[in-house]
Write an enzyme that holds these catalytic residues in place. Structure first.
Site, mmCIF file in Angstrom:
data_model
loop_
_atom_site.group_PDB
_atom_site.id
_atom_site.type_symbol
_atom_site.label_atom_id
_atom_site.label_comp_id
_atom_site.label_asym_id
_atom_site.label_seq_id
_atom_site.Cartn_x
_atom_site.Cartn_y
_atom_site.Cartn_z
ATOM 1 N N VAL A 190 0.804 -1.225 0.000
ATOM 2 C CA VAL A 190 0.000 0.000 0.000
ATOM 3 C C VAL A 190 0.833 1.270 0.000
ATOM 4 O O VAL A 190 0.270 2.370 -0.089
ATOM 5 C CB VAL A 190 -0.980 0.014 1.198
ATOM 6 C CG1 VAL A 190 -2.057 -1.047 1.023
ATOM 7 C CG2 VAL A 190 -0.243 -0.149 2.515
ATOM 8 N N ASN A 231 -6.956 -0.255 6.644
ATOM 9 C CA ASN A 231 -6.547 -0.873 7.904
ATOM 10 C C ASN A 231 -5.057 -1.189 7.958
ATOM 11 O O ASN A 231 -4.503 -1.347 9.037
ATOM 12 C CB ASN A 231 -7.352 -2.162 8.115
ATOM 13 C CG ASN A 231 -6.743 -3.045 9.179
ATOM 14 O OD1 ASN A 231 -6.875 -2.789 10.375
ATOM 15 N ND2 ASN A 231 -6.039 -4.087 8.755
ATOM 16 N N TYR A 282 4.328 6.491 15.222
ATOM 17 C CA TYR A 282 3.080 5.750 15.011
ATOM 18 C C TYR A 282 1.893 6.608 15.433
ATOM 19 O O TYR A 282 0.887 6.712 14.718
ATOM 20 C CB TYR A 282 3.135 4.455 15.828
ATOM 21 C CG TYR A 282 1.915 3.581 15.724
ATOM 22 C CD1 TYR A 282 1.782 2.659 14.691
ATOM 23 C CD2 TYR A 282 0.895 3.659 16.675
ATOM 24 C CE1 TYR A 282 0.658 1.831 14.612
ATOM 25 C CE2 TYR A 282 -0.224 2.842 16.597
ATOM 26 C CZ TYR A 282 -0.336 1.930 15.569
ATOM 27 O OH TYR A 282 -1.448 1.120 15.490
ATOM 28 N N ALA A 338 1.735 9.873 15.649
ATOM 29 C CA ALA A 338 1.581 11.003 14.727
ATOM 30 C C ALA A 338 0.846 10.569 13.461
ATOM 31 O O ALA A 338 -0.022 11.285 12.950
ATOM 32 C CB ALA A 338 2.949 11.579 14.378
ATOM 33 N N ILE A 398 -6.031 -4.068 21.479
ATOM 34 C CA ILE A 398 -6.681 -5.192 20.798
ATOM 35 C C ILE A 398 -5.675 -6.325 20.628
ATOM 36 O O ILE A 398 -4.515 -6.094 20.270
ATOM 37 C CB ILE A 398 -7.203 -4.760 19.405
ATOM 38 C CG1 ILE A 398 -8.070 -3.503 19.516
ATOM 39 C CG2 ILE A 398 -7.967 -5.905 18.758
ATOM 40 C CD1 ILE A 398 -9.315 -3.650 20.349
#
Length: 253
Positions: A63, A89, A155, A157, A188
């Site tokens: 991605v 995601n 992460y 930011a 999670i």
């Protein structure tokens, strides 16, 4: 099978494991056909096996590669002729470090993988959603974005950036019937953090994290997936530009 997303086509990044896999299964269960994007074909094939080949399409894709992203979106369009739901995601964890000690390449990697990828994927999909006259984008952020957690500043930011990007997309595309929202998970249980949860040396810290959550436990990917499915379909038809926290109440204490 529920039918709330019957006839709809969704695209889910990071669908090879964890939250992305749970989202793909949830959307498929509600009737959608799902384009599965991730770098790892093996994990995508496992997800496809869970939803069935008639309801899924494997499109291996980095991605952060804009050309690969455009090609993957086009593959989904060529297969099913429409696109209704985009779930961003895909993400990676940061090598822990204080901001003043954070290596520049690690900062750049976090922004590219966790934030720029959302821009690349949604930008490639937006013209189809707009041309079609509507759709739903759900971006997966994190409680670290708006609240900050030490030693994962890059992460955090990137995840805060997702929330800002979501609000702008929602404002710009509302005239076209395209809704854009964010889901921000808390602690999670996913493969991304298994290294931390399963290390006996971290047992006390894991217990402290669970104790800090009002519901006194970690969440599960399926619980995040249900929030995504709610926002993706007509159940969230009057919701846009919002951030839904799936954190067991962590942010209220």
């Amino acid at each position: 099978m529920d039918t709330r997303l019957a006839g709809k086509v969704a695209l889910v990044t990071g669908a090879s494991q964890g939250i992305g896999r749970a989202v793909a299964v949830a959307l498929s269960t509600e009737g959608a056909r799902v384009g599965l994007l991730s770098r790892g074909r093996r994990g995508l094939e496992e997800t496809l096996g869970m939803i069935g080949p008639a309801r899924g399409l494997v499109a291996p894709c980095d991605v952060t590669d804009r050309s690969a992203v455009a090609a993957a979106v086009q593959t989904v369009m060529a297969e099913w002729g429409r696109l209704d739901v985009v779930v961003n995601n895909a993400g990676q964890r940061q090598d822990r470090a204080r901001i003043d000690e954070l290596a520049l390449p690690e900062w750049e990697r976090m922004i590219e993988v966790n934030l720029s990828s959302v821009f690349y994927v949604t930008r490639a999909a937006a013209r189809y959603l707009i041309r079609q006259g509507g759709g739903s984008v759900v971006n997966v952020a994190s409680i670290s974005g708006p609240f900050g957690i030490p030693r994962i500043g890059a992460y955090a930011a990137a995840k805060a950036g997702i929330i800002g990007l979501t609000r702008t997309m929602a404002a710009e595309w509302s005239d076209f019937g395209v809704r854009v929202n964010t889901v921000a998970p808390g602690f999670i249980e996913t493969p991304m953090n298994a290294w931390f949860r399963n290390d006996p040396a971290n047992a006390e810290q894991v217990a402290a994290l669970e104790a800090s959550v009002p519901l006194r436990r970690h969440g599960y990917p399926e619980e995040v997936a249900q929030a995504v499915a709610f926002l993706a379909g007509d159940t969230g038809s009057y919701i846009t530009g919002q951030t839904l926290f799936v954190d067991g109440g962590w942010r209220v204490v």
